[in-house]
Write a protein that holds these residues in place. Structure first.
Motif, PDB file in Angstrom:
ATOM      1  N   ARG A   1       0.830  -1.212   0.000  1.00  0.00           N
ATOM      2  CA  ARG A   1       0.000   0.000   0.000  1.00  0.00           C
ATOM      3  C   ARG A   1       0.861   1.258   0.000  1.00  0.00           C
ATOM      4  NH1 ARG A   1      -3.188  -1.432   3.846  1.00  0.00           N
ATOM      5  NH2 ARG A   1      -4.872  -2.179   2.500  1.00  0.00           N
ATOM      6  N   ALA A   2       2.017   1.208   0.577  1.00  0.00           N
ATOM      7  CA  ALA A   2       2.896   2.373   0.650  1.00  0.00           C
ATOM      8  C   ALA A   2       3.635   2.639  -0.652  1.00  0.00           C
ATOM      9  CB  ALA A   2       3.912   2.185   1.781  1.00  0.00           C
ATOM     10  N   ASN A   3       3.623   1.668  -1.569  1.00  0.00           N
ATOM     11  CA  ASN A   3       4.331   1.865  -2.840  1.00  0.00           C
ATOM     12  C   ASN A   3       3.614   2.925  -3.678  1.00  0.00           C
ATOM     13  OD1 ASN A   3       5.027   1.223  -5.811  1.00  0.00           O
ATOM     14  ND2 ASN A   3       6.507   0.016  -4.641  1.00  0.00           N
ATOM     15  N   PRO A   4       4.324   3.931  -4.190  1.00  0.00           N
ATOM     16  CA  PRO A   4       3.672   5.025  -4.926  1.00  0.00           C
ATOM     17  C   PRO A   4       3.059   4.611  -6.258  1.00  0.00           C
ATOM     18  CG  PRO A   4       6.068   5.217  -5.052  1.00  0.00           C
ATOM     19  CD  PRO A   4       5.779   4.123  -4.063  1.00  0.00           C
ATOM     20  N   ARG A   5       3.369   3.430  -6.758  1.00  0.00           N
ATOM     21  CA  ARG A   5       2.835   3.002  -8.060  1.00  0.00           C
ATOM     22  C   ARG A   5       1.537   2.200  -7.924  1.00  0.00           C
ATOM     23  NH1 ARG A   5       7.557  -0.116 -11.038  1.00  0.00           N
ATOM     24  NH2 ARG A   5       5.889  -0.289 -12.600  1.00  0.00           N
ATOM     25  N   ILE A   6       1.110   1.942  -6.677  1.00  0.00           N
ATOM     26  CA  ILE A   6      -0.022   1.051  -6.441  1.00  0.00           C
ATOM     27  C   ILE A   6      -1.104   1.808  -5.667  1.00  0.00           C
ATOM     28  CG2 ILE A   6      -0.759  -1.069  -5.280  1.00  0.00           C
ATOM     29  CD1 ILE A   6       2.068  -2.146  -5.778  1.00  0.00           C
ATOM     30  N   LYS A   7      -2.351   1.520  -5.988  1.00  0.00           N
ATOM     31  CA  LYS A   7      -3.471   2.140  -5.278  1.00  0.00           C
ATOM     32  C   LYS A   7      -4.588   1.104  -5.103  1.00  0.00           C
ATOM     33  CE  LYS A   7      -5.721   3.943  -9.451  1.00  0.00           C
ATOM     34  NZ  LYS A   7      -6.293   5.137 -10.109  1.00  0.00           N
ATOM     35  N   ASN A   8      -5.520   1.440  -4.213  1.00  0.00           N
ATOM     36  CA  ASN A   8      -6.730   0.635  -3.998  1.00  0.00           C
ATOM     37  C   ASN A   8      -6.423  -0.836  -3.718  1.00  0.00           C
ATOM     38  OD1 ASN A   8      -8.159   2.989  -4.645  1.00  0.00           O
ATOM     39  ND2 ASN A   8      -8.353   2.416  -6.794  1.00  0.00           N
ATOM     40  N   ILE A   9      -5.505  -1.103  -2.794  1.00  0.00           N
ATOM     41  CA  ILE A   9      -5.167  -2.493  -2.481  1.00  0.00           C
ATOM     42  C   ILE A   9      -6.059  -3.009  -1.361  1.00  0.00           C
ATOM     43  CG2 ILE A   9      -3.336  -1.813  -0.875  1.00  0.00           C
ATOM     44  CD1 ILE A   9      -1.863  -4.376  -1.733  1.00  0.00           C
ATOM     45  N   ARG A  10      -6.419  -4.265  -1.451  1.00  0.00           N
ATOM     46  CA  ARG A  10      -7.151  -4.946  -0.378  1.00  0.00           C
ATOM     47  C   ARG A  10      -6.794  -6.424  -0.452  1.00  0.00           C
ATOM     48  NH1 ARG A  10     -13.027  -4.480  -3.321  1.00  0.00           N
ATOM     49  NH2 ARG A  10     -12.569  -5.930  -5.013  1.00  0.00           N
ATOM     50  N   HIS A  11      -6.917  -7.100   0.691  1.00  0.00           N
ATOM     51  CA  HIS A  11      -6.610  -8.528   0.671  1.00  0.00           C
ATOM     52  C   HIS A  11      -7.650  -9.283   1.485  1.00  0.00           C
ATOM     53  CE1 HIS A  11      -5.016  -8.020   4.741  1.00  0.00           C
ATOM     54  NE2 HIS A  11      -4.865  -9.335   4.821  1.00  0.00           N
ATOM     55  N   ARG A  12      -7.835 -10.538   1.087  1.00  0.00           N
ATOM     56  CA  ARG A  12      -8.780 -11.426   1.766  1.00  0.00           C
ATOM     57  C   ARG A  12      -8.104 -12.767   2.003  1.00  0.00           C
ATOM     58  NH1 ARG A  12     -13.328 -12.006  -2.358  1.00  0.00           N
ATOM     59  NH2 ARG A  12     -11.616 -11.583  -3.784  1.00  0.00           N
ATOM     60  N   VAL A  13      -8.418 -13.378   3.141  1.00  0.00           N
ATOM     61  CA  VAL A  13      -7.924 -14.716   3.465  1.00  0.00           C
ATOM     62  C   VAL A  13      -9.114 -15.665   3.425  1.00  0.00           C
ATOM     63  CG1 VAL A  13      -6.763 -16.149   5.166  1.00  0.00           C
ATOM     64  CG2 VAL A  13      -6.106 -13.736   4.901  1.00  0.00           C
ATOM     65  N   ILE A  14      -9.057 -16.663   2.535  1.00  0.00           N
ATOM     66  CA  ILE A  14     -10.178 -17.576   2.323  1.00  0.00           C
ATOM     67  C   ILE A  14      -9.754 -18.982   2.725  1.00  0.00           C
ATOM     68  CG2 ILE A  14     -11.815 -18.453   0.639  1.00  0.00           C
ATOM     69  CD1 ILE A  14     -12.098 -15.631   0.221  1.00  0.00           C
ATOM     70  N   PRO A  15     -10.373 -19.568   3.755  1.00  0.00           N
ATOM     71  CA  PRO A  15     -10.063 -20.963   4.097  1.00  0.00           C
ATOM     72  C   PRO A  15     -10.464 -21.897   2.958  1.00  0.00           C
ATOM     73  CG  PRO A  15     -11.251 -19.859   5.875  1.00  0.00           C
ATOM     74  CD  PRO A  15     -11.351 -18.969   4.691  1.00  0.00           C
ATOM     75  N   THR A  16      -9.604 -22.841   2.631  1.00  0.00           N
ATOM     76  CA  THR A  16      -9.909 -23.817   1.582  1.00  0.00           C
ATOM     77  C   THR A  16      -9.931 -25.243   2.112  1.00  0.00           C
ATOM     78  OG1 THR A  16      -7.565 -23.955   0.986  1.00  0.00           O
ATOM     79  CG2 THR A  16      -8.927 -22.353  -0.203  1.00  0.00           C
ATOM     80  N   GLY A  17      -9.546 -25.430   3.335  1.00  0.00           N
ATOM     81  CA  GLY A  17      -9.530 -26.754   3.944  1.00  0.00           C
ATOM     82  C   GLY A  17      -9.280 -26.615   5.430  1.00  0.00           C
ATOM     83  N   ALA A  18      -9.086 -27.735   6.099  1.00  0.00           N
ATOM     84  CA  ALA A  18      -8.886 -27.694   7.543  1.00  0.00           C
ATOM     85  C   ALA A  18      -7.628 -26.930   7.913  1.00  0.00           C
ATOM     86  CB  ALA A  18      -8.825 -29.121   8.095  1.00  0.00           C
ATOM     87  N   ASN A  19      -6.590 -27.007   7.107  1.00  0.00           N
ATOM     88  CA  ASN A  19      -5.320 -26.351   7.442  1.00  0.00           C
ATOM     89  C   ASN A  19      -4.723 -25.601   6.245  1.00  0.00           C
ATOM     90  OD1 ASN A  19      -4.785 -27.398  10.273  1.00  0.00           O
ATOM     91  ND2 ASN A  19      -5.097 -29.326   9.160  1.00  0.00           N
ATOM     92  N   THR A  20      -5.575 -25.138   5.328  1.00  0.00           N
ATOM     93  CA  THR A  20      -5.062 -24.409   4.168  1.00  0.00           C
ATOM     94  C   THR A  20      -5.915 -23.166   3.911  1.00  0.00           C
ATOM     95  OG1 THR A  20      -6.402 -25.762   2.667  1.00  0.00           O
ATOM     96  CG2 THR A  20      -4.115 -26.449   3.041  1.00  0.00           C
ATOM     97  N   VAL A  21      -5.263 -22.144   3.348  1.00  0.00           N
ATOM     98  CA  VAL A  21      -5.963 -20.905   3.000  1.00  0.00           C
ATOM     99  C   VAL A  21      -5.457 -20.410   1.646  1.00  0.00           C
ATOM    100  CG1 VAL A  21      -6.312 -20.190   5.408  1.00  0.00           C
ATOM    101  CG2 VAL A  21      -4.261 -19.440   4.174  1.00  0.00           C
ATOM    102  N   ASN A  22      -6.305 -19.637   0.998  1.00  0.00           N
ATOM    103  CA  ASN A  22      -5.896 -18.847  -0.166  1.00  0.00           C
ATOM    104  C   ASN A  22      -5.846 -17.381   0.242  1.00  0.00           C
ATOM    105  OD1 ASN A  22      -5.638 -20.954  -1.933  1.00  0.00           O
ATOM    106  ND2 ASN A  22      -7.610 -20.631  -2.966  1.00  0.00           N
ATOM    107  N   ILE A  23      -4.849 -16.658  -0.257  1.00  0.00           N
ATOM    108  CA  ILE A  23      -4.755 -15.222  -0.011  1.00  0.00           C
ATOM    109  C   ILE A  23      -5.047 -14.503  -1.324  1.00  0.00           C
ATOM    110  CG2 ILE A  23      -3.278 -13.316   0.695  1.00  0.00           C
ATOM    111  CD1 ILE A  23      -1.680 -15.265   2.384  1.00  0.00           C
ATOM    112  N   HIS A  24      -6.115 -13.692  -1.328  1.00  0.00           N
ATOM    113  CA  HIS A  24      -6.497 -12.907  -2.501  1.00  0.00           C
ATOM    114  C   HIS A  24      -6.040 -11.465  -2.286  1.00  0.00           C
ATOM    115  CE1 HIS A  24      -9.480 -15.737  -4.457  1.00  0.00           C
ATOM    116  NE2 HIS A  24      -9.234 -16.339  -3.306  1.00  0.00           N
ATOM    117  N   ILE A  25      -5.322 -10.911  -3.248  1.00  0.00           N
ATOM    118  CA  ILE A  25      -4.893  -9.517  -3.196  1.00  0.00           C
ATOM    119  C   ILE A  25      -5.408  -8.816  -4.449  1.00  0.00           C
ATOM    120  CG2 ILE A  25      -2.938  -7.928  -3.178  1.00  0.00           C
ATOM    121  CD1 ILE A  25      -1.354  -9.976  -1.635  1.00  0.00           C
ATOM    122  N   ASP A  26      -6.241  -7.789  -4.254  1.00  0.00           N
ATOM    123  CA  ASP A  26      -6.768  -6.986  -5.355  1.00  0.00           C
ATOM    124  C   ASP A  26      -6.110  -5.614  -5.305  1.00  0.00           C
ATOM    125  OD1 ASP A  26      -8.660  -9.044  -5.964  1.00  0.00           O
ATOM    126  OD2 ASP A  26      -9.875  -8.324  -4.290  1.00  0.00           O
TER     127      ASP A  26
END
Length: 741
Positions: A312-337
């Protein structure tokens, strides 16, 4: 709508964003092909509100369109939301894998869309037969997949889904009286053949949710109904809450909170995938460098949050958000928009689908060239500008990445036929039913030449034929034209006591040459020299009146000047804007005319709306000088000219009036009106009793309905009965229907 919601969700749109889009979008506008009237050039806007039916011509045979809506605006909206996914090798490469279903109208086969333009795929799957035009897709012609498969759990299962949650809409069993409109009948006819497959696919769902929308119909797609539809879906989901909670507990590790706000760490939770989503068209190289996590790494919520803050602090990037989505008992996906602040460069521009308009013309109007920065907002505006010229059914764009800094812009066109047939009708008590047929040809043998012809018939006769030579982009402000007109209109004449004393035919033929000028999109100024051949004769009249009226076969040689400024937002039901019309006739005997006279007619209307309340202020000034012949008098009366008077009740050579009108929107298609008008400084009647007397007034109240045939208006008016008995009033009933021409 399932395909659109799924497509937007697959590229990272949240449910809150999709809900906001559904509730805040102007769907009446999006599901219309008509450009905003303020954007249309003058020659297009003057035809709006004149015809009930517009048909294309194949040769000189009318052709019925393949759908009521071409989908230009909805396609542009979908493109804006998903342009960076316009050339996907596979929809499996989207942040969330996606499929949507269509049907090939040519073969009748189901088509599962899994690659290419995401926007085009979403547009294809919403092509309800006869409502939306089918979508050209290679050698196929695609319509809504719901015709064969409206609940495609079988396709989701083939994609590899372990668990399927499906939501279906439930409509109650309806009687014959319930199918009272086109859309309900059409929806039912497409539902019948898919019932067997629907039942099989329902059994494929692990959790089946049914939303009861029996109180609604497919015609209830409006801004006031959408919140109700969403609320009903939420209610149906909550009814299945126990099953949803059980499913959640199975697939996620209950010992750790994996929400974004969590600051805990679980040593056994692994990152299954890092999914980067952006509409920037840049490859995610920079973000991957700034986000030091990869598949198989240990999930640490604190370190992930720190990495996101660094991005987010990088001057070339804007409107960042992230989500952590569980995909199993011990696994997750990280989504970065995210979005990039800089935009890629246009490497080249490709034009597809246009045969009548060359590359140079199209790119000039669009205002784009290689080397420009890709700006989707600018391209949308320029496409809207080009679409408003009326040459194309559809214009949309796709973007293909060339390298890390540049893209190719592909603009797709579908041209309208150059021949168009228009049909209209209107009704009032004076002329009764009037029909109209119009034909427009462009180009006509020579590029830029435009031919228009129009015939009005039944209650009156008017004919017009006009050749104009215009630039295709309408960028040149001046154009020459030639015109032929003919009219045959019956007019009543009343005496000073308001009694009808005569009726005559106002008949003439006019041939003219002129020069037109477009000061801007909303204005037109025409200078015309013409010769008008009068053929006026009295049908019914007493002997003394016949001597005054007589029969006329005059030849008038004159100049006509017309200025029209039209900035109304809607011609049939204006809410805001201004309309000013100035007409002048200048006839002189030294030009070979039978009479020397001058005539000036000025009319102005201004509308302003606040919420449901619309105010209209209007005024007219009509004046004739010198040997003003009787067949050039002004004939006044009726709800549009002066409410409270009969049609053509008063006539003369001078008239000034003001009008105030209030309109209240009771419902979307029902309006109440109150009108007050007054006349002053007038000269009305035959020469021997022509006078300017006391203030003449009229009031009216009415109700207006919108319908498929145009507005229907019922009004009661009260006004002066005649000129010589001040205070004597009359009540009148008016009924008008149809479009304005």
């Amino acid at each position: 709508m399932g395909g659109i919601i799924g497509g937007l969700y697959s590229i990272g749109c949240t449910t809150a964003e999709i809900e906001s889009l559904a509730t805040n979008a102007n769907w009446d506008n999006l599901l219309s092909d008509t450009p905003p009237r303020g954007m249309q050039p003058y020659l297009e806007r003057i035809n709006s509100g004149r015809y009930q039916v517009a048909l294309r011509m194949r040769g000189f045979v009318p052709s019925i369109p393949s759908g009521l809506v071409s989908g230009q605006k909805i396609m542009m909206m979908l493109t804006e939301l998903s342009y960076s996914y316009s050339a996907m090798e596979s929809f499996d490469n989207l942040p969330i894998p996606f499929r949507c279903v269509a049907v090939d109208l040519i073969t009748g086969n189901e088509v599962v869309l899994n690659q290419g333009s995401l926007a085009k795929a979403m547009r294809s799957t919403m092509s309800v037969p006869t409502i939306f035009h089918p979508v050209d897709y290679g050698d196929s012609l695609l319509i809504d997949g719901g015709v064969l498969n409206n609940f495609p759990t079988d396709i989701v299962r083939r994609m590899g889904a372990d668990i399927i949650i499906g939501l279906n809409l439930k409509f109650s069993v309806r009687g014959a009286d319930s199918y009272d409109n086109l859309l309900d009948v059409l929806d039912r006819t497409t539902e019948i053949p898919r019932q067997a497959r629907l039942q099989n696919n329902i059994t494929e769902a692990d959790i089946y949710i049914e939303s009861d929308v029996s109180a609604l119909s497919v015609t209830d797609f409006s801004s006031d109904k959408i919140p109700e539809i969403i609320a009903q879906g939420r209610k149906a989901s909550e009814a299945n809450l126990d099953n949803l909670v059980k499913l959640r507990n199975i697939i996620r590790n209950s010992c750790v909170d994996l929400s974004e706000e969590a600051a805990t760490r679980c040593d056994t939770t692994l990152i299954e995938d890092v999914i980067l989503s952006t509409n920037s068209l840049f490859k995610p190289r920079l973000v991957r460098q700034l986000f030091p996590f990869a598949r198989g790494d240990l999930y640490d919520s604190t370190r992930v949050a720190e990495a996101v803050r660094g991005i987010r602090a990088n001057p070339r990037i804007k409107n960042i958000r992230h989500r952590v989505i569980p995909t199993g008992a011990n696994t997750v996906n990280i989504h970065i928009d995210y979005d990039m602040k800089s935009r890629p460069v246009l490497y080249n521009i490709l034009i597809e689908g246009s045969t009548s308009y060359d590359f140079k013309f199209l790119t000039k109007v669009l205002g784009v060239k290689p080397g420009d920065r890709f700006d989707p907002d600018f391209i949308r505006v320029r496409i809207d500008e080009l679409y408003s010229l009326g040459y194309f059914d559809k214009i949309y764009y796709e973007v293909s990445r060339v390298n890390d800094t540049s893209v190719a812009l592909i603009i797709n066109f579908k041209e309208k036929p150059t021949r168009r047939l228009y049909i209209g009708m209107r009704y009032d008590e004076y002329h009764e039913l009037v029909g109209m047929v119009g034909l427009q040809l462009m180009p006509f043998y020579v590029t830029g030449l435009r031919f228009e012809t129009e015939l009005q018939f039944a209650g009156l006769t008017r004919y017009l034929a006009k050749f104009s030579y215009l630039s295709r982009s309408l960028s040149y402000p001046a154009y020459p034209y030639a015109i032929v007109k003919h009219k045959d209109i019956g007019l009543n004449i009343y005496d000073e006591f308001g009694e009808k004393t005569a009726r005559y035919n106002d008949r003439s033929t006019l041939i003219g040459l002129g020069l037109g000028i477009f000061p801007d999109k909303s204005s037109n100024l025409e200078f015309e020299y013409n010769v008008e051949l009068m053929d006026v004769s009295a049908e019914i009249a007493s002997a003394d009146i016949r001597d005054l009226i007589g029969d006329f076969d005059d030849v008038l040689s004159k100049y006509d000047i017309k200025l029209d400024i039209d900035r109304l937002d809607n011609v049939l039901l204006p809410r805001d804007g201004l309309k000013l019309t100035v007409l002048a006739e200048l006839s002189y005997e030294k030009m070979g005319s039978e009479h020397t006279y001058q005539k000036l007619d000025i009319r102005g209307d201004y509308y302003y709306t606040l919420g449901r309340h619309t105010m209209r202020l209007a005024g007219t000034h009509k004046r004739g000088w010198n040997e003003f012949p009787i067949y050039k008098w002004y004939y006044l009366g009726g709800p549009d000219e002066f409410v409270g008077w009969n049609y053509s009740k008063f006539s003369g050579n001078r008239f000034n009036s003001v009008r105030a009108e209030y309109r209240y929107e009771h419902k979307k298609d029902i309006f109440f009106k109150f009108i007050l008008n007054a006349a002053f400084d007038y000269s009305l009647g035959f020469p021997e009793y022509r006078q300017s007397g006391p203030l003449l007034t009229g009031v009216g109240i009415g109700v207006k309905f919108t319908s498929l045939v145009g507005p229907l208006e019922i009004m009661v008016g009260n006004g002066d009965e005649n000129l010589f008995e001040p205070g004597k009033r009359q009540n009148l009933f008016y009924f008008t229907a149809g479009y304005k021409f």
